[in-house]
Design a protein around this motif. Structure first.
Motif, PDB file in Angstrom:
ATOM      1  N   GLY A  76     -76.381   5.274  17.974  1.00  0.00           N
ATOM      2  CA  GLY A  76     -77.479   4.381  18.320  1.00  0.00           C
ATOM      3  C   GLY A  76     -78.797   4.731  17.668  1.00  0.00           C
ATOM      4  O   GLY A  76     -79.820   4.108  17.943  1.00  0.00           O
ATOM      5  N   CYS A  77     -78.811   5.723  16.803  1.00  0.00           N
ATOM      6  CA  CYS A  77     -80.031   6.107  16.101  1.00  0.00           C
ATOM      7  C   CYS A  77     -80.403   5.007  15.108  1.00  0.00           C
ATOM      8  O   CYS A  77     -79.528   4.479  14.411  1.00  0.00           O
ATOM      9  N   PRO A  78     -81.687   4.678  15.006  1.00  0.00           N
ATOM     10  CA  PRO A  78     -82.094   3.651  14.055  1.00  0.00           C
ATOM     11  C   PRO A  78     -81.705   3.967  12.608  1.00  0.00           C
ATOM     12  O   PRO A  78     -81.470   3.058  11.821  1.00  0.00           O
ATOM     13  N   SER A  79     -81.600   5.243  12.265  1.00  0.00           N
ATOM     14  CA  SER A  79     -81.273   5.587  10.876  1.00  0.00           C
ATOM     15  C   SER A  79     -79.780   5.875  10.670  1.00  0.00           C
ATOM     16  O   SER A  79     -79.375   6.270   9.584  1.00  0.00           O
ATOM     17  N   SER A  80     -78.940   5.631  11.698  1.00  0.00           N
ATOM     18  CA  SER A  80     -77.519   5.953  11.553  1.00  0.00           C
ATOM     19  C   SER A  80     -76.832   5.085  10.503  1.00  0.00           C
ATOM     20  O   SER A  80     -75.965   5.563   9.779  1.00  0.00           O
ATOM     21  N   THR A  81     -77.225   3.829  10.385  1.00  0.00           N
ATOM     22  CA  THR A  81     -76.632   2.969   9.364  1.00  0.00           C
ATOM     23  C   THR A  81     -76.979   3.488   7.977  1.00  0.00           C
ATOM     24  O   THR A  81     -76.117   3.548   7.096  1.00  0.00           O
ATOM     25  N   ALA A  82     -78.219   3.899   7.780  1.00  0.00           N
ATOM     26  CA  ALA A  82     -78.626   4.457   6.487  1.00  0.00           C
ATOM     27  C   ALA A  82     -77.887   5.758   6.217  1.00  0.00           C
ATOM     28  O   ALA A  82     -77.461   6.019   5.084  1.00  0.00           O
ATOM     29  N   THR A  83     -77.705   6.577   7.242  1.00  0.00           N
ATOM     30  CA  THR A  83     -76.962   7.828   7.074  1.00  0.00           C
ATOM     31  C   THR A  83     -75.541   7.542   6.616  1.00  0.00           C
ATOM     32  O   THR A  83     -75.040   8.164   5.677  1.00  0.00           O
ATOM     33  N   LEU A  84     -74.885   6.586   7.285  1.00  0.00           N
ATOM     34  CA  LEU A  84     -73.511   6.243   6.909  1.00  0.00           C
ATOM     35  C   LEU A  84     -73.440   5.645   5.511  1.00  0.00           C
ATOM     36  O   LEU A  84     -72.631   6.054   4.691  1.00  0.00           O
ATOM     37  N   LYS A  85     -74.277   4.656   5.240  1.00  0.00           N
ATOM     38  CA  LYS A  85     -74.173   3.906   3.993  1.00  0.00           C
ATOM     39  C   LYS A  85     -74.697   4.670   2.782  1.00  0.00           C
ATOM     40  O   LYS A  85     -74.092   4.645   1.726  1.00  0.00           O
ATOM     41  N   HIS A  86     -75.821   5.303   2.915  1.00  0.00           N
ATOM     42  CA  HIS A  86     -76.436   5.938   1.752  1.00  0.00           C
ATOM     43  C   HIS A  86     -76.099   7.419   1.622  1.00  0.00           C
ATOM     44  O   HIS A  86     -75.963   7.932   0.529  1.00  0.00           O
ATOM     45  N   GLY A  87     -75.957   8.087   2.734  1.00  0.00           N
ATOM     46  CA  GLY A  87     -75.669   9.520   2.681  1.00  0.00           C
ATOM     47  C   GLY A  87     -74.185   9.813   2.598  1.00  0.00           C
ATOM     48  O   GLY A  87     -73.670  10.292   1.587  1.00  0.00           O
ATOM     49  N   ILE A  88     -73.477   9.491   3.668  1.00  0.00           N
ATOM     50  CA  ILE A  88     -72.057   9.843   3.748  1.00  0.00           C
ATOM     51  C   ILE A  88     -71.225   9.041   2.756  1.00  0.00           C
ATOM     52  O   ILE A  88     -70.370   9.597   2.066  1.00  0.00           O
ATOM     53  N   GLU A  89     -71.490   7.744   2.656  1.00  0.00           N
ATOM     54  CA  GLU A  89     -70.720   6.925   1.716  1.00  0.00           C
ATOM     55  C   GLU A  89     -70.903   7.417   0.284  1.00  0.00           C
ATOM     56  O   GLU A  89     -69.934   7.549  -0.469  1.00  0.00           O
ATOM     57  N   GLY A  90     -72.131   7.726  -0.100  1.00  0.00           N
ATOM     58  CA  GLY A  90     -72.392   8.228  -1.451  1.00  0.00           C
ATOM     59  C   GLY A  90     -71.673   9.534  -1.727  1.00  0.00           C
ATOM     60  O   GLY A  90     -71.085   9.725  -2.794  1.00  0.00           O
ATOM     61  N   LEU A  91     -71.686  10.435  -0.753  1.00  0.00           N
ATOM     62  CA  LEU A  91     -71.008  11.727  -0.904  1.00  0.00           C
ATOM     63  C   LEU A  91     -69.497  11.537  -1.057  1.00  0.00           C
ATOM     64  O   LEU A  91     -68.886  12.095  -1.971  1.00  0.00           O
ATOM     65  N   LEU A  92     -68.915  10.749  -0.169  1.00  0.00           N
ATOM     66  CA  LEU A  92     -67.470  10.542  -0.228  1.00  0.00           C
ATOM     67  C   LEU A  92     -67.052   9.830  -1.511  1.00  0.00           C
ATOM     68  O   LEU A  92     -66.050  10.196  -2.130  1.00  0.00           O
ATOM     69  N   LYS A  93     -67.810   8.823  -1.927  1.00  0.00           N
ATOM     70  CA  LYS A  93     -67.475   8.104  -3.160  1.00  0.00           C
ATOM     71  C   LYS A  93     -67.553   9.030  -4.372  1.00  0.00           C
ATOM     72  O   LYS A  93     -66.768   8.918  -5.310  1.00  0.00           O
ATOM     73  N   HIS A  94     -68.507   9.950  -4.346  1.00  0.00           N
ATOM     74  CA  HIS A  94     -68.674  10.880  -5.464  1.00  0.00           C
ATOM     75  C   HIS A  94     -67.468  11.817  -5.599  1.00  0.00           C
ATOM     76  O   HIS A  94     -66.975  12.053  -6.696  1.00  0.00           O
ATOM     77  N   TYR A  95     -67.036  12.387  -4.482  1.00  0.00           N
ATOM     78  CA  TYR A  95     -65.966  13.383  -4.512  1.00  0.00           C
ATOM     79  C   TYR A  95     -64.560  12.798  -4.367  1.00  0.00           C
ATOM     80  O   TYR A  95     -63.586  13.440  -4.744  1.00  0.00           O
ATOM     81  N   VAL A  96     -64.449  11.620  -3.786  1.00  0.00           N
ATOM     82  CA  VAL A  96     -63.145  10.985  -3.574  1.00  0.00           C
ATOM     83  C   VAL A  96     -63.228   9.569  -4.144  1.00  0.00           C
ATOM     84  O   VAL A  96     -63.633   8.635  -3.446  1.00  0.00           O
ATOM     85  N   PRO A  97     -62.876   9.393  -5.409  1.00  0.00           N
ATOM     86  CA  PRO A  97     -63.041   8.101  -6.075  1.00  0.00           C
ATOM     87  C   PRO A  97     -62.317   6.940  -5.385  1.00  0.00           C
ATOM     88  O   PRO A  97     -62.702   5.786  -5.546  1.00  0.00           O
ATOM     89  N   GLU A  98     -61.304   7.250  -4.593  1.00  0.00           N
ATOM     90  CA  GLU A  98     -60.564   6.196  -3.889  1.00  0.00           C
ATOM     91  C   GLU A  98     -61.383   5.555  -2.766  1.00  0.00           C
ATOM     92  O   GLU A  98     -61.059   4.467  -2.295  1.00  0.00           O
ATOM     93  N   VAL A  99     -62.457   6.214  -2.342  1.00  0.00           N
ATOM     94  CA  VAL A  99     -63.314   5.664  -1.283  1.00  0.00           C
ATOM     95  C   VAL A  99     -64.229   4.614  -1.891  1.00  0.00           C
ATOM     96  O   VAL A  99     -64.950   4.885  -2.863  1.00  0.00           O
ATOM     97  N   VAL A 100     -64.213   3.411  -1.321  1.00  0.00           N
ATOM     98  CA  VAL A 100     -65.090   2.352  -1.807  1.00  0.00           C
ATOM     99  C   VAL A 100     -66.165   1.967  -0.784  1.00  0.00           C
ATOM    100  O   VAL A 100     -67.173   1.371  -1.140  1.00  0.00           O
ATOM    101  N   GLU A 101     -65.932   2.338   0.476  1.00  0.00           N
ATOM    102  CA  GLU A 101     -66.896   1.956   1.518  1.00  0.00           C
ATOM    103  C   GLU A 101     -66.719   2.844   2.735  1.00  0.00           C
ATOM    104  O   GLU A 101     -65.630   3.344   3.021  1.00  0.00           O
TER     105      GLU A 101
END
Length: 192
Positions: free
Chosen positions: A163-188
């Motif tokens: 419920g944190c206001p920045s949780s969507t940004a954390t998921l989309k910009h932080g975690i998604e970027g990290l996972l996409k970088h290290y695991v190319p099969e991740v798209v979202e």
């Protein structure tokens, strides 16, 4: 005993650090007063009437207050409850209740994972465990893996991060970027 407090990115949540271990392993989240009955400490915090979530981490407790509640009024109450609990050396969980790692009923996998994705899932979980969870714990929360299918990773935020206001940004910009970088099969990455 001195209990430190830290703000979190979620203005409704505050992180309390008692200076000792809270959970030996895993985490535990209480999002209702009924769920809090498993822990005398969580129940006492909910009994203030202004709390919507209590989260136990390895060495911290995050408390989220209801909309309209004020931390200037709630902080002394929560600190008094925590001091009483730790000074009395009361157990964290009531006898006969399931303590330890939280596995709420809604934590089942959102999707049926395929056997051929096992290596990808292992890579995702390794990154979550070594890179993401420590950072999220620093903000008073945790992240729970809920599945992987067709390039999409499903995650659930917990504690102060839920419920944190920045949780969507954390998921989309932080975690998604990290996972996409290290695991190319991740798209979202999607919130579960």
């Amino acid at each position: 005993m001195f209990i430190e407090t830290e703000t979190t990115p979620n203005p409704a949540s505050l992180k309390f650090l008692p200076g000792q271990e809270v959970m030996g392993s895993g985490t535990r989240e209480f999002s209702t007063p009924e769920a809090a009955e498993a822990s005398p400490l969580a129940q006492a915090i909910f009994d203030t009437g202004e709390v919507t979530n209590v989260f136990f981490g390895s060495n911290f407790i995050s408390v989220t207050i209801a909309p309209g509640a004020s931390w200037s009024e709630m902080k002394p109450q929560v600190l008094a409850i925590l001091l009483d609990h730790y000074v009395s050396e009361a157990p964290l969980f009531a006898p006969g209740t399931a303590g330890g790692i939280s596995v709420p009923a809604d934590s089942e996998m959102l999707v049926e994972e395929r056997e051929e994705d096992a290596d990808i899932v292992a890579q995702i979980n390794e990154l979550l465990e070594t890179r993401v969870r420590p950072a999220v714990a620093g903000d008073g929360g945790d992240i729970q893996y809920r599945g992987f299918r067709d390039g999409i990773v499903y995650l659930q935020m917990q504690g102060a991060c839920s419920g944190c206001p920045s949780s969507t940004a954390t998921l989309k910009h932080g975690i998604e970027g990290l996972l996409k970088h290290y695991v190319p099969e991740v798209v979202e990455v999607r919130a579960a």
